[in-house]
Structures are given as structure tokens and as C-alpha cells.
Scaffold this active site. Structure first.
Site, mmCIF file in Angstrom:
data_model
loop_
_atom_site.group_PDB
_atom_site.id
_atom_site.type_symbol
_atom_site.label_atom_id
_atom_site.label_comp_id
_atom_site.label_asym_id
_atom_site.label_seq_id
_atom_site.Cartn_x
_atom_site.Cartn_y
_atom_site.Cartn_z
ATOM 1 N N GLU A 1 -74.079 128.616 -0.262
ATOM 2 C CA GLU A 1 -72.630 128.622 -0.434
ATOM 3 C C GLU A 1 -72.279 127.969 -1.768
ATOM 4 O OE1 GLU A 1 -70.623 128.552 3.892
ATOM 5 O OE2 GLU A 1 -71.415 126.602 3.292
ATOM 6 N N SER B 1 -63.388 130.729 -0.258
ATOM 7 C CA SER B 1 -63.547 130.024 -1.539
ATOM 8 C C SER B 1 -63.743 130.972 -2.716
ATOM 9 C CB SER B 1 -64.736 129.064 -1.462
ATOM 10 O OG SER B 1 -64.418 127.932 -0.697
ATOM 11 N N ASP C 1 -63.252 123.040 0.624
ATOM 12 C CA ASP C 1 -63.808 123.265 -0.712
ATOM 13 C C ASP C 1 -62.770 123.254 -1.834
ATOM 14 O OD1 ASP C 1 -65.746 123.913 1.107
ATOM 15 O OD2 ASP C 1 -66.094 125.938 0.359
ATOM 16 N N GLN D 1 -59.473 125.118 -0.377
ATOM 17 C CA GLN D 1 -59.394 125.753 0.925
ATOM 18 C C GLN D 1 -58.426 124.964 1.810
ATOM 19 O OE1 GLN D 1 -61.760 128.748 2.290
ATOM 20 N NE2 GLN D 1 -60.612 128.890 0.381
ATOM 21 N N ARG E 1 -70.334 135.265 -0.161
ATOM 22 C CA ARG E 1 -69.064 134.585 -0.451
ATOM 23 C C ARG E 1 -69.167 133.565 -1.593
ATOM 24 N NH1 ARG E 1 -70.714 133.203 4.772
ATOM 25 N NH2 ARG E 1 -71.459 131.067 5.094
#
Length: 593
Positions: free
Chosen positions: A311, A193, A130, A146, A256
Site C-alpha cells: 500500500e 488514497s 492516510d 482519507q 490502489r
């Protein structure tokens, strides 16, 4: 075993190592005097940072003593004092030797790898996914991401970092966020992330700290933390603990990917991806000071048949409308699938109400998109192209992960999202005049063919069609489809497609969008092909398709086929240059490859 000599101008050296009995030594090239040394034994990767500020203007080399014959040395980077302007040096250790190469050699190194894109961002080594913390700040475009520095597979996450002046040519920077110390490398705790927001002379960064529940049952699995940086390299925490922890609004293991922003009244806001009752959700929080945050609302909830987890959510305003970006995790018989969507709508009482819901990309390799606003006011998006189901090819090549080219966002007159490649990308064309150019041609029984100038190119094509069922197909590679090829076009059902055919069956796929309406009688395609990735744009940039592939030996051949009712108004192909410098001065790149 020792490396060749290389200069240092102060700065620092960072690396990770594990091994039962080893020494990593930095020595003066003239006297062989030991300048600093790391001695130790560790079963998990240990981070080492050598401060070299007192060692300016020296020539040095690295010597390795591996008594246990099990030393694993990763992400060894020589960081100059002026990190923004100086060149990073990379050292790679293996049984064959210690190889040293600089950023100025990356173009030559990448050129030797047939799967490494020339003008899409990739890591030097390790795993990338990411994009995180995208920002235009202090004169540079910043792309954090990431990053697993240990292996080219997903694992314990850090934040890699790169900068650019023009959104095209990138420079690698030191790792920004590191994992906490763990006792074993099977522990996948790390810095997940997050995002960044420019706030004057500082950059506010919010991210998810993940504790692997297999090893840390006493800790909350996922919570949100904030750090601030004044130089993009060093950072300090806001508070001594998490600023947002999961409450009743989300499961702690699925909480997250915060996206931080500022509201018009000056309050800080953040949306976080969550899950509850098998339904993905986007949760909104607010703060006055970055330290004390409060739950505001569940901004959006997915139907359980759509997604069990959200996400990388992002809430933004574009041309007077609210837009919500989401990447969805859905399970079919416990097998996870991943897709990116965007919604255009409005917010009422802190609840997002969509008017338009669309899949962001029909190629299925587009995920975890994030945007930022640059100094000129453009809203720019970068996404990750998802990983292969197996990693055998990229493990052998020591890297994995490709980011899309940057795309500028806007809404068209119907309120649909447009994603147009930033104009800066045209600077990579090797010539003003196209390498292949075709004007006003009617397609018939015979196909149009041409030899491609490179396996990295840009193509623009405009055509008109007489009948709704007229089809057109662009074939890159084997024109008779008996070998490896990529096929892009519009079929008789008025669906755009990307078809991939390579030797590995797992890479064969066919992706489609919703059909174009019958009243659409002209097609404009823009294609960015870069060795192992293709990005396709159509319908005034409201449709895009991204696909990765792994050719064994692709023919540089182009063929265009279509019904007699298809009229090509224009077709142009430009060879594209590398975004990385090329050079061989005092480089070990050829030995490494």
C-alpha cells in the site's frame, strides 16, 4: 430545534443527513424568513450543498424538524466565500441541541479533550487516516487525507483537506473528493488514497476509486482516476472513466494508492500498490497527457513471506539515490499486520534494486507515509499513526486519527534515510529558554526527577556511555511504574525502545529496533510528546519511533535512570503550544463538550 444566529458572507453550506422524515431549514435571523430548505427521507447519508452567494452579509440560523425522530446530521460546515482566508463554522446536531463553533474556537474545544493532541493534526470530527495529495502549491502547504465524515471509524472514504502557511498551523478546508451515491451506508465504496503533483496553475490529483464488491459486482473494484484543480476546492475529471485499470499485473481488489510524479523527460509517472500470487508489488505506469496511461513494469516485488500487499508506494530521488517507500500488509494466520519500510537503491531497466532495506519506524504506529517537495526544495514526509484495535474512547469523543509532525528527508554519509522534524516546529516552544534544563550530570544509583511543564512538550537529550551494556531510561508518568507511564530509552542489549503501560491491556506494548553497534558511545534523543502520541528520534535521525496511547490520568512527572557509566551532557524540555486558535466569541463549544 434551532441553532444560535451566525453571520454568512455568501459562500456555501455543506452537510450530510439521513432520516425518514425531516427538514433542515436556513432562516433569516431578523425576519425568520426561510432562505433555503432540505426536505426528505433517506436511509443512507445524502450530501447537500447550499449555494449562498446571493445571501451575503446576513445573520441566519438553522432550524431542524425531525418528525421521524431518527435524523442523523453530519459534517455540517458553513464555508465562507473566501475559503482560504475566511473562517469555517461547524454545526453539530444532537438531542441536546444544535451547537455552532468556529475555527477560532478549536483550540479551546480541543483543550477539553485529554486525548486530543495540541500540535499534531487531527480532524474536527469523523475518521482520518492516510495523508493524500501532499503538495506545496500557490503559496500553501496542502494536506489532503482519507476521511470518513460520518463516524470516527474506518468506512466510506472521502478526501478531507487542510492548508498551512508554515507546516505547523493548519486550517481546515471543505471536503475535496466525495464518494459516489450509494444505496446504503454499509456500502464502503469511496475515494481511496492517492497523491497530487503541482503542474503550473493546476494541481493534478490521482486517486483510487473503490467500489465495494459486495454491492457492485458489475464494476472493477479498484481503478485509478485523475482530476485537476485550479483552486484546491473545485475539480474536473481528466477523461470520463478510469485512466488506469488493473491488468494481468495485479488483482483488481488489491490495486490502489497511486503516487504521481513527473520524470526528467517530462513524462508523467505513477507507482501503484498491487498484489499477485500472494506477493505485494509496486507497479510503474507512464503517460504523456495524464489521460492515456500505459503499463511500464513491475518495479518491485515482495517475497510472499514478507508481504501479500503493498500500500501507499512512493518512488523518489534523494541526494542522487532512488528511494522506495512502501507500507506492507502481511497476514499471520489470516490476521493482518501493517508495517512501513523504506529502501535505498537504484533502478535498472525499470526495476528497483535495493541496497538498504529498513523499517521506517520502530514504534509500529507509523504507516502510509507520503512525501512532497516544497518551494525551497525540501523533501518532506507526513505519515498516519495507525488506529487503535478498538475505538471506544475516540467514538465517544467523535474523532479518530492523528498525523505525524512533518519530517524533512535526507541521506547520511552511509546512504541511510534521515527523517528530521522540520525546523518550523520549534516555533511552538512557549519560550526560548527551556522549562527544564540539565547540564553535565553523571547518572548513578539515584534517578533524576522533575515536574513536567505540560503534557505537550519537546525534549532533547545528549549523553555518552562508558560501556556497551550501559542502559538509560526516560520515564514519563509514574516514576515507580506502579501507575501509567511511557518509558523511552536504550537497554543493555543496545536496543532503543518505547514501552507503554496504561490501564487497558491492549495499549501495553514494547517495541525494539535492531541493536546499535558497540562503537556507538553517544546517544542523542529528541522526543515530541503530545498528550496521546509520542515521536522519538535518535542516531542522527536515522531511527524514529512513533507510538499512540490513551492515558486515563497521567502524572506530569519526568524521571531519568541509568547506569553509573552514563553521562548526561545536556537535557532540555520545552512546553509546546497548540496549533489551533483559542477564543470563545459567540461559541457553543462549552455546551458541546
Amino acid at each position: 430545534m434551532r441553532s444560535r444566529s451566525f453571520p454568512i458572507d455568501g459562500g456555501s453550506i455543506e452537510f450530510f443527513y439521513r432520516g425518514c422524515d425531516c427538514e433542515i431549514i436556513l432562516k433569516d435571523s431578523k425576519s425568520s424568513e426561510t432562505l433555503t430548505v432540505e426536505r426528505g427521507s433517506s436511509s443512507s447519508y445524502m450530501r447537500v450543498l447550499w449555494n449562498l452567494k446571493s445571501l451575503s452579509s446576513k445573520s441566519v440560523f438553522v432550524e431542524v424538524v425531525d418528525r421521524g425522530s431518527d435524523l442523523d446530521l453530519k459534517s455540517f460546515v458553513v464555508i465562507p466565500e473566501n475559503t482560504y482566508e475566511g473562517e469555517l463554522l461547524f454545526l453539530e446536531y444532537s438531542s441536546q441541541g444544535i451547537f455552532v463553533f468556529g475555527e477560532s474556537e478549536l483550540g479551546e474545544l480541543y483543550e477539553s479533550d485529554s486525548l486530543r493532541p495540541r500540535y499534531h493534526f487531527t480532524p474536527v470530527s469523523g475518521w482520518l487516516n492516510d495523508p493524500n495529495g501532499l503538495a506545496h502549491w500557490q503559496g500553501y502547504y496542502h494536506m489532503f487525507y482519507q476521511y470518513n465524515p460520518f463516524k470516527p471509524v474506518w468506512g466510506t472514504m472521502h478526501w478531507g483537506h487542510a492548508i498551512s502557511k508554515d507546516l505547523v498551523h493548519w486550517k481546515h478546508m471543505p471536503i475535496f473528493l466525495h464518494r459516489d451515491d450509494v444505496e446504503c451506508d454499509e456500502d464502503e465504496s469511496g475515494a481511496f488514497s492517492g497523491s497530487a503533483y503541482p503542474d503550473g496553475n493546476r494541481l493534478a490529483v490521482m486517486y483510487t476509486k473503490h467500489w465495494d464488491p459486495r454491492f457492485h459486482r458489475d464494476k472493477i473494484a479498484q481503478s485509478q482516476y485523475v482530476v485537476v484543480t485550479h483552486d484546491g476546492i473545485n475539480h474536473e475529471p481528466v477523461g470520463s472513466h478510469a485512466v488506469i485499470e488493473p491488468g494481468e499485473e495485479s488483482l483488481p481488489n488489491d490495486f490502489r494508492d497511486p503516487k504521481i510524479f513527473k520524470e526528467e523527460d517530462g513524462l508523467w509517472g505513477a507507482v501503484v500498490g498491487g498484489s499477485l500470487d500472494n506477493k505485494g508489488r509496486v507497479i510503474l505506469y507512464r503517460s504523456k497527457d495524464l489521460k492515456n496511461w500505459s503499463f511500464s513494469s513491475v518495479l518491485y516485488t515482495c517475497d510472499e513471506n514478507w508481504a501479500r500487499m503493498v500500500e501507499c508506494p512512493e518512488l523518489l530521488k534523494l541526494d542522487g539515490k532512488h528511494v522506495l517507500l512502501i507500507s506492507l500488509v502481511h497476514y499471520v494466520e489470516e490476521i493482518a499486520t501493517y508495517h512501513a519500510f523504506h529502501m535505498v537503491g537504484r533502478i535498472t531497466d525499470d526495476t528497483f534494486e535495493p541496497d538498504i532495506v529498513e523499517k521506517s519506524d520502530f514504534g509500529d504506529d507509523f504507516y502510509a507515509a507520503q512525501t512532497f517537495i516544497d518551494d525551497s526544495g525540501r523533501r518532506i514526509l507526513i505519515a498516519w499513526t495507525k488506529a487503535y484495535s478498538d475505538h471506544d474512547r475516540t467514538i465517544n469523543r467523535k474523532w479518530a486519527g492523528i498525523q505525524t509532525i512533518p519530517r524533512q528527508l535526507s541521506l547520511n554519509e552511509k546512504g541511510r534515510l534521515r527523517m528530521e522534524p522540520v525546523p518550523e516546529i520549534a516555533a511552538l516552544r512557549t519560550a526560548v529558554t527551556p522549562d527544564i534544563e540539565l547540564r553535565e550530570t553523571t547518572l548513578g544509583d539515584a534517578q533524576l526527577t522533575a515536574k513536567l511543564p505540560s503534557d505537550s512538550f519537546e525534549m532533547e537529550m545528549s549523553c555518552s556511555i562508558d560501556h556497551p551494556e550501559d542502559a538509560i531510561e526516560i520515564i514519563i508518568g509514574s516514576e515507580d511504574k506502579k501507575g501509567e507511564y511511557i518509558s523511552i530509552g536504550l537497554n543493555s542489549e543496545r536496543r532503543l525502545f518505547i514501552e507503554v503501560s496504561v490501564k487497558e491491556a491492549s495499549d501495553c506494548s514494547y517495541h525494539e529496533t535492531l541493536p546499535l553497534s558497540d562503537d556507538v558511545r553517544s546517544i542523542d534523543l529528541r522526543i515530541f510528546f503530545d498528550r496521546s502520541i509520542v515521536e522519538v528520534f535518535a542516531d542522527d535521525y536515522t531511527i524514529s519511533g512513533t507510538r499512540k496511547f490513551r492515558f486515563g490520568n497521567m502524572k506530569r512527572h519526568l524521571a531519568v535512570l541509568g547506569h553509573p557509566g552514563v553521562f548526561i551532557e545536556s537535557l532540555s524540555v520545552w512546553e509546546m503550544s497548540s496549533i489551533w486558535k483559542k477564543g470563545r466569541q459567540q461559541s457553543d463549544w462549552h455546551q458541546r463538550v
